[in-house]
Design a protein around this motif. Structure first.
Motif, PDB file in Angstrom:
ATOM      1  N   GLN A   1      18.549  15.391   5.167  1.00 20.87           N
ATOM      2  CA  GLN A   1      18.722  15.136   3.559  1.00 20.87           C
ATOM      3  C   GLN A   1      19.189  13.726   3.414  1.00 20.87           C
ATOM      4  N   ALA A   2      19.866  13.159   3.969  1.00 20.57           N
ATOM      5  CA  ALA A   2      20.250  11.877   3.804  1.00 20.57           C
ATOM      6  C   ALA A   2      18.988  11.162   3.984  1.00 20.57           C
ATOM      7  N   ALA A   3      18.450  11.216   5.297  1.00 18.88           N
ATOM      8  CA  ALA A   3      17.338  10.304   5.306  1.00 18.88           C
ATOM      9  C   ALA A   3      16.199  10.493   4.597  1.00 18.88           C
ATOM     10  N   VAL A   4      15.792  11.421   3.883  1.00 21.08           N
ATOM     11  CA  VAL A   4      14.902  11.988   2.995  1.00 21.08           C
ATOM     12  C   VAL A   4      15.057  11.156   1.767  1.00 21.08           C
ATOM     13  N   GLN A   5      16.411  11.129   1.356  1.00 21.98           N
ATOM     14  CA  GLN A   5      16.739  10.294   0.110  1.00 21.98           C
ATOM     15  C   GLN A   5      16.993   8.926   0.331  1.00 21.98           C
ATOM     16  N   SER A   6      16.818   8.538   1.555  1.00 19.41           N
ATOM     17  CA  SER A   6      16.950   7.190   1.508  1.00 19.41           C
ATOM     18  C   SER A   6      15.419   6.584   1.554  1.00 19.41           C
ATOM     19  N   ILE A   7      14.473   6.990   1.813  1.00 17.72           N
ATOM     20  CA  ILE A   7      13.017   6.488   1.802  1.00 17.72           C
ATOM     21  C   ILE A   7      12.759   6.155   0.511  1.00 17.72           C
ATOM     22  N   VAL A   8      12.279   4.788   0.434  1.00 14.82           N
ATOM     23  CA  VAL A   8      11.758   4.320  -0.911  1.00 14.82           C
ATOM     24  C   VAL A   8      10.146   4.289  -0.853  1.00 14.82           C
ATOM     25  N   MET A   9       9.644   4.689  -1.898  1.00 16.96           N
ATOM     26  CA  MET A   9       8.108   4.556  -2.053  1.00 16.96           C
ATOM     27  C   MET A   9       7.845   3.392  -2.860  1.00 16.96           C
ATOM     28  N   LEU A  10       7.268   2.461  -2.177  1.00 17.05           N
ATOM     29  CA  LEU A  10       7.058   1.050  -2.987  1.00 17.05           C
ATOM     30  C   LEU A  10       5.826   1.191  -3.814  1.00 17.05           C
ATOM     31  N   LYS A  11       4.787   1.889  -3.080  1.00 21.96           N
ATOM     32  CA  LYS A  11       3.455   1.659  -3.844  1.00 21.96           C
ATOM     33  C   LYS A  11       2.848   3.340  -3.327  1.00 21.96           C
ATOM     34  N   ASN A  12       2.048   3.644  -4.212  1.00 16.08           N
ATOM     35  CA  ASN A  12       1.302   4.822  -3.960  1.00 16.08           C
ATOM     36  C   ASN A  12       0.014   4.858  -5.037  1.00 16.08           C
ATOM     37  N   ASN A  13      -0.842   3.882  -4.624  1.00 16.71           N
ATOM     38  CA  ASN A  13      -2.141   3.790  -5.392  1.00 16.71           C
ATOM     39  C   ASN A  13      -2.919   5.126  -5.408  1.00 16.71           C
ATOM     40  N   GLU A  14      -3.420   5.463  -6.751  1.00 11.74           N
ATOM     41  CA  GLU A  14      -4.486   6.846  -6.519  1.00 11.74           C
ATOM     42  C   GLU A  14      -3.605   7.977  -6.183  1.00 11.74           C
ATOM     43  N   SER A  15      -2.397   7.713  -5.936  1.00 11.67           N
ATOM     44  CA  SER A  15      -1.530   8.931  -5.718  1.00 11.67           C
ATOM     45  C   SER A  15      -2.301   9.536  -4.244  1.00 11.67           C
ATOM     46  N   ILE A  16      -2.224   8.708  -3.271  1.00  9.23           N
ATOM     47  CA  ILE A  16      -2.990   9.285  -2.226  1.00  9.23           C
ATOM     48  C   ILE A  16      -1.588   9.967  -1.366  1.00  9.23           C
ATOM     49  N   LEU A  17      -0.495  10.006  -1.956  1.00  2.00           N
ATOM     50  CA  LEU A  17       0.412  10.690  -1.291  1.00  2.00           C
ATOM     51  C   LEU A  17       0.929  11.431  -2.244  1.00  2.00           C
ATOM     52  N   PRO A  18       1.561  12.694  -2.017  1.00  2.00           N
ATOM     53  CA  PRO A  18       1.488  13.410  -0.740  1.00  2.00           C
ATOM     54  C   PRO A  18       0.148  13.923  -0.347  1.00  2.00           C
TER      55      PRO A  18
ATOM     56  N   ALA B   1      -0.636   2.798  -0.144  1.00  3.43           N
ATOM     57  CA  ALA B   1       0.815   3.181  -0.128  1.00  3.43           C
ATOM     58  C   ALA B   1       1.582   2.449   0.681  1.00  3.43           C
ATOM     59  N   ILE B   2       3.058   2.418   0.143  1.00  5.37           N
ATOM     60  CA  ILE B   2       3.779   1.627   0.990  1.00  5.37           C
ATOM     61  C   ILE B   2       5.285   2.712   1.264  1.00  5.37           C
ATOM     62  N   LEU B   3       5.495   3.270   2.286  1.00  8.98           N
ATOM     63  CA  LEU B   3       6.978   4.102   2.227  1.00  8.98           C
ATOM     64  C   LEU B   3       7.907   2.945   3.223  1.00  8.98           C
ATOM     65  N   GLN B   4       8.948   2.568   2.371  1.00  7.56           N
ATOM     66  CA  GLN B   4       9.970   1.702   3.420  1.00  7.56           C
ATOM     67  C   GLN B   4      10.805   2.765   3.731  1.00  7.56           C
ATOM     68  N   ILE B   5      10.822   2.947   5.418  1.00 12.20           N
ATOM     69  CA  ILE B   5      11.608   3.902   5.734  1.00 12.20           C
ATOM     70  C   ILE B   5      12.734   3.374   6.375  1.00 12.20           C
TER      71      ILE B   5
END
Ligand code: GLC
Length: 743
Positions: free
Chosen positions: A388-405, A544-548
């Motif tokens: 849970q802590a790890a999920v909440q630590s992830i920062v999504m910096l970019k998500n063009n065209e909402s390709i995520l999720p 898209a960018i996920l800072q993990i």
């Protein structure tokens, strides 16, 4: 007079009584009385011994087998050691405590360890954990770490690290809570609470506020480098987070390696005595950083080890980690009258106080419970909390065209050495975390996407690539609907002595991205790093960018949870992402300067670079999620307020999507005119707000005079009338503003 009579009577009573207990051994007496009695029985050598902390050799195998360690056990038996660090496990701590029990006064040892973000269950690095802005989660994480460490014989962790830093070249930014004093303050306080609880029982550990002070201001981000900050910046930027951790009840504080105002922190009377003890009323004890007493010789502040011990004690420092200066020279310094017995007793008494408080005199083996060590470590419950802590630590910096999720049936190509490399998943400070127990990104994807994942290495462990690796990656992507490329730097490049002059994405990884971009498929960058890297070049080739960051044991599961949409990313970065290395230090709470950049970047003669923008690539507080939020109708309860008033701030938040979401609403202020310049923005409050689809709700903050205050150069809070702004938004850049007057 009265006290000695009490003591005399008590000791006579005890002696007359069948008990052999002396006052200091009598748990019915107050700790202060017991400390006083024990000090009265100790020789000067034994007192100096209590200030002596040695490395217990976790890195050289079991302490009892290593010859060098055996010589330390002799010192322990002679009562010349007060604490050991890096001894691991109930078996070893018990065996070593037995040596202390052979000493004349049987004073138990304290066992310390760097439990920075987990003991066996490894949590996200503190910088990542801070991006959750979830204070309850952060406290829970620390309490789990404490429970595991205490169950393995540890009494004391050298955490939280409260150093503020704006410089991602410094490897230790991974240990802190980012660039903002307010956020770092509330997080540091929660970490102390999590580690210590009420310091009763054997599932809590003493905390250690470090590194006191301003280690995060090292010039050039270069490790162990010179620090030179003004009192103005010391009080308003660097000290608040240490203060908050001390006020949260931290048992100990650690001297920093660096100088402050030309004096090493270990010998800095202003820091240790005037600020920490006098102004903040700190009642615990200090421990030096590793050999930082002796290293005052390197600084050119002490002429030799004896001089270093003298200057450390004169400043009010106490326990000496690994330099042996204190136990060697304090008896001499006392004999020569250069130090008083009272000064020595003041330091030793604080250490004894905590040995009594932890119950170690009643039971020196209280933390050496082998059953607990088996039952309490690496449990499913702890791993779920870490996930849970790890999920909440992830920062999504970019998500063009909402390709995520990604869609459940998506064919996924996962590229990148780090995605399968567990050892790169961990950083420098992993206590007893084992890399083979971590869930890699690849494993997390394979488990979540039922094998609908293909993998290629893409680049080498040194971040270079080859034509072969690139071709394999291309092959791997042909049938994929979406490509994930795990780029960044190894977790082994995060932590102490890991300064990087070029915190960037390697050319090999950029070449890989460029080539994959030509395939015309959606590309997501998963960025693994213990610091904000310069992502400007990589940003051009991905959608898209996920800072993990470095997420620890549950990394792969947490990334899969977010990528699949099982969980939404909610993290907000607590450090700015520089546009270029040359822009460092770049931070949101900067000052306006005499010629601030205009909003339209035309014209001449203002504070800027000619070759890059002033703004970071991604600002403090920034992070996207799978829902869109709208902010409107910011209103204040009054347009003028007095120093005794409370200002109510309301903003309307709307969830503009069909998906539930959680937003971290941030409130900043600006003090437009003051006797010392104030930043263009200062974070003063935040709330995590859960929103149902299409939900609209008011978010309310209460602002008091304290929130509008700042420190003068003497460390006194001042509040001055004048114009203030309130900013509210989902990050430090995209905000709505309202103005009021403080009368
Ligand atoms: C290191 C670090 C400090 C750590 C100590 C013990 O040099 O600076 O943060 O707690 O030594 O390992």
């Amino acid at each position: 007079m009265k006290f000695s009579l009490v003591l005399l009577f008590t000791s006579l009573f005890c002696t007359a009584h069948s008990q052999t207990k002396l006052p200091y051994q009598n748990e019915k007496l107050s700790i202060d009385l017991r400390v006083k009695d024990l000090l009265g029985r100790m020789t000067v050598e034994e007192k100096a011994g209590q200030l002596n902390q040695l490395n217990g050799g976790a890195f050289t195998g079991p302490a009892l087998k290593d010859e060098a360690q055996k010589s330390k056990m002799k010192l322990v038996q002679e009562g010349k050691v007060g604490s050991l660090l890096n001894v691991i496990g109930t078996k070893e701590t018990r065996a070593i405590q037995e040596y202390a029990m052979k000493s004349r006064l049987k004073i138990p040892l304290l066992f310390g360890l760097d439990v920075i973000h987990g003991y066996k269950t490894i949590f996200p690095i503190p910088l990542a954990e801070a991006c959750s802005w979830n204070l309850d989660q952060i406290e829970t994480n620390s309490s789990v770490a404490a429970k595991e460490a205490a169950s393995a014989g540890i009494h004391w962790t050298f955490a939280p690290m409260c150093d503020i830093s704006n410089d991602p070249r410094w490897g230790r930014v991974m240990e802190g809570a980012g660039e903002d004093p307010y956020l770092a303050s509330v997080i540091s306080a929660k970490r102390v609470k999590g580690f210590q609880g009420n310091l009763k029982g054997n599932e809590n550990v003493m905390a250690c506020v470090k590194h006191f002070a301003a280690y995060g201001a090292v010039e050039g981000g270069r490790e162990y480098n010179t620090v030179d900050v003004s009192r103005f910046m010391l009080w308003n930027k660097y000290l608040p987070s240490y203060k908050a951790a001390v006020e949260a009840g931290a048992a100990t504080v650690m001297n920093a390696f660096n100088v402050v105002e030309g004096v090493p922190a270990s010998g800095n009377k202003y820091l240790v005595n005037d600020v920490l003890k006098k102004k903040w009323g700190f009642k615990g004890f200090l421990v030096s950083d590793w050999s930082s007493f002796n290293e005052m010789i390197n600084h050119g502040y002490a002429k030799d080890s004896k001089d270093a011990a003298l200057k450390a004690m004169q400043a009010g420092s106490m326990m000496d980690m690994e330099s042996s200066a204190s136990y060697k020279y304090l008896p001499e310094l006392i004999k020569e009258g250069k130090l008083t017995l009272a000064q020595l007793d003041e330091a030793v008494g604080k250490i004894l106080y905590y040995k009594f408080k932890l119950g170690l005199f009643e039971d020196p083996f209280y933390f050496c419970n082998a059953r607990k060590e088996i039952q309490n470590l690496f449990t499913d419950e702890h791993r779920n909390i870490a996930r849970q802590a790890a999920v909440q630590s992830i920062v999504m910096l970019k998500n063009n065209e909402s390709i995520l999720p990604v869609k459940n049936d998506a064919k996924i190509a996962l590229i990148g050495h780090y995605a399968e490399s567990k050892e790169d998943m961990f950083d420098f400070w992993v206590a007893q975390g084992k890399t083979d127990e971590a869930v890699s990104i690849l494993e997390g994807f394979e488990q979540r996407f039922n094998g609908n994942v293909t993998y290629a290495k893409g680049y080498m462990p040194d971040n270079t690539t080859t034509e072969t690796l690139i071709n394999e990656a291309i092959q791997n992507c042909y049938n994929a609907d979406i490509i994930f490329v795990n780029i960044g730097i190894s977790g082994k490049m995060a932590g102490e002595d890991r300064a990087l002059a070029q915190p960037e994405i390697s050319q090999g990884q950029i070449e890989l991205l460029k080539t994959l971009r030509k395939l015309g498929k959606p590309i997501v960058a998963l960025v693994s790093s213990g610091r904000p890297l310069v992502l400007t070049e990589a940003d051009k080739y991905v959608d898209a960018i996920l800072q993990i960051w470095i997420l620890g044991t549950e990394a792969g599961n947490a990334v899969a949870d977010v990528v699949s949409g099982d969980q939404s990313p909610t993290g907000k970065t607590v450090m700015s992402f520089p546009y270029a290395v040359g822009q460092i230090p770049v931070y949101y709470n900067h000052f306006n300067t005499n010629r601030p950049a205009p909003s339209d970047p035309g014209g001449d003669w203002y504070s800027r670079y000619r070759d890059i923008p002033n703004d970071p690539l991604y600002p403090f507080g920034y992070g996207l999620t799978y829902t869109q939020f709208g902010y409107s109708d910011l209103r204040l309860s009054k347009s003028t307020m007095t120093k005794s008033d409370t200002l109510t701030v309301k903003v309307t938040l709307s969830n503009q999507s069909e998906r539930p979401g959680e937003e971290i609403v941030q409130l900043y202020i600006r003090d437009h005119v003051a006797s010392l310049i104030r930043p263009v923005k200062e974070l003063k409050a935040f709330q995590r707000v859960k929103m149902a689809p299409a939900d609209v709700q008011d978010v309310t903050f209460k602002i008091s005079a304290k929130d509008l205050s700042f420190y003068d150069v003497n460390g006194n809070l001042v509040l001055e009338p004048g114009k203030f702004s309130i900013f509210v938004g989902g990050n430090s850049r995209d905000v709505t503003e309202a103005v009021f007057e403080l009368k």
